[in-house]
Scaffold this motif. Structure first.
Motif, short mmCIF file in Angstrom:
data_model
loop_
_atom_site.label_atom_id
_atom_site.label_comp_id
_atom_site.label_asym_id
_atom_site.label_seq_id
_atom_site.Cartn_x
_atom_site.Cartn_y
_atom_site.Cartn_z
N GLN A 32 -18.60 19.14 -1.36
CA GLN A 32 -17.25 18.44 -1.65
C GLN A 32 -16.41 19.23 -2.28
OE1 GLN A 32 -19.85 15.99 -4.35
NE2 GLN A 32 -18.46 16.81 -6.10
N GLN A 33 -15.01 18.90 -2.45
CA GLN A 33 -14.01 19.70 -2.81
C GLN A 33 -14.26 19.71 -4.36
OE1 GLN A 33 -10.11 19.33 -1.54
NE2 GLN A 33 -9.88 21.58 -1.04
N GLY A 34 -14.05 20.94 -4.99
CA GLY A 34 -13.96 20.85 -6.36
C GLY A 34 -12.57 21.16 -6.97
N ASN A 35 -12.49 21.79 -8.16
CA ASN A 35 -11.47 22.12 -8.95
C ASN A 35 -10.76 23.28 -8.01
OD1 ASN A 35 -11.54 20.13 -10.95
ND2 ASN A 35 -12.90 21.47 -12.00
N ALA A 36 -9.55 23.30 -8.24
CA ALA A 36 -8.90 24.54 -7.77
C ALA A 36 -9.05 24.74 -6.24
CB ALA A 36 -9.22 25.72 -8.40
N GLY A 37 -9.24 23.62 -5.74
CA GLY A 37 -9.46 23.46 -4.32
C GLY A 37 -10.60 24.33 -3.46
N GLU A 40 -25.21 15.54 2.43
CA GLU A 40 -23.85 14.74 2.50
C GLU A 40 -22.76 15.61 2.67
OE1 GLU A 40 -25.94 10.72 0.07
OE2 GLU A 40 -24.74 12.28 -0.98
N ILE A 41 -21.66 15.38 3.29
CA ILE A 41 -20.53 16.28 3.45
C ILE A 41 -19.32 15.18 3.28
CG2 ILE A 41 -18.99 17.83 4.81
CD1 ILE A 41 -21.57 18.63 5.90
N PHE A 42 -18.52 15.53 2.23
CA PHE A 42 -17.53 14.80 1.99
C PHE A 42 -16.09 15.60 2.30
CE2 PHE A 42 -20.77 13.18 -0.66
CZ PHE A 42 -20.46 12.08 -0.68
N SER A 43 -15.08 14.79 2.59
CA SER A 43 -13.72 15.13 3.15
C SER A 43 -13.06 15.64 1.81
CB SER A 43 -12.83 14.11 3.89
OG SER A 43 -12.38 13.31 3.00
N GLU A 44 -11.86 16.18 2.00
CA GLU A 44 -10.92 16.57 0.76
C GLU A 44 -10.50 15.36 0.01
OE1 GLU A 44 -8.25 17.29 4.59
OE2 GLU A 44 -10.38 17.60 4.05
N TYR A 45 -10.49 14.34 0.89
CA TYR A 45 -10.00 13.14 0.13
C TYR A 45 -11.27 12.31 -0.58
CZ TYR A 45 -6.12 14.30 3.40
OH TYR A 45 -5.30 14.94 3.71
N ALA A 85 -20.21 24.20 12.56
CA ALA A 85 -18.74 24.83 13.11
C ALA A 85 -17.80 23.86 13.39
CB ALA A 85 -19.31 25.68 14.57
N ASN A 86 -18.21 22.64 13.69
CA ASN A 86 -17.11 21.47 14.11
C ASN A 86 -16.47 20.97 13.06
OD1 ASN A 86 -19.35 19.99 13.30
ND2 ASN A 86 -19.15 18.72 14.92
N LEU A 87 -16.78 21.42 11.54
CA LEU A 87 -16.23 20.62 10.44
C LEU A 87 -14.86 21.47 10.39
CD1 LEU A 87 -19.00 21.13 8.12
CD2 LEU A 87 -18.30 19.09 9.14
N SER A 88 -13.89 20.64 9.89
CA SER A 88 -12.30 21.03 10.01
C SER A 88 -11.87 22.13 9.05
CB SER A 88 -11.79 19.52 9.36
OG SER A 88 -12.05 19.28 7.96
#
Length: 92
Positions: free
Chosen positions: A14-19, A58-63, A88-91
């Motif tokens: 998941q996206q954490g702090n500071a991107g 589990e993979i989460f988007s930036e949202y 490889a196909n992840l954004s």
């Protein structure tokens, strides 16, 4: 350790702090690792997950939306790469 209701180890990207993209173990507050891209974090988490038969990723988007869930099944202890999922196909 972060287990789901079935007793499987659960890892999250998941996206954490500071991107940064972080790899977490469910139920553990401190990230296991952080990366500049989602792709790099995903590759790391799958390398980690294939060492734990029955684990789940589990993979989460930036949202914050879950975009993937993968259960790892190792068919042979001599060939765990069979269970590896190509990230490889992840954004990112």
């Amino acid at each position: 350790m972060g287990f789901d209701q079935k007793g499987s180890l659960v890892f999250r990207v998941q996206q954490g702090n500071a991107g940064k993209w972080i790899v977490m173990e469910a139920g553990v507050e401190k990230p296991l690792a952080s990366f500049d891209t989602q792709k790099d974090a995903s590759e790391y988490v799958f390398d980690l997950a294939i060492t734990k038969d029955g684990s789940k990723v589990e993979i989460f988007s930036e949202y914050g939306a879950q975009i993937a869930e993968v259960k790892v099944v190792i068919f042979s202890e001599h060939a765990p790469q069979i269970a590896k999922v190509d990230a490889a196909n992840l954004s990112r």
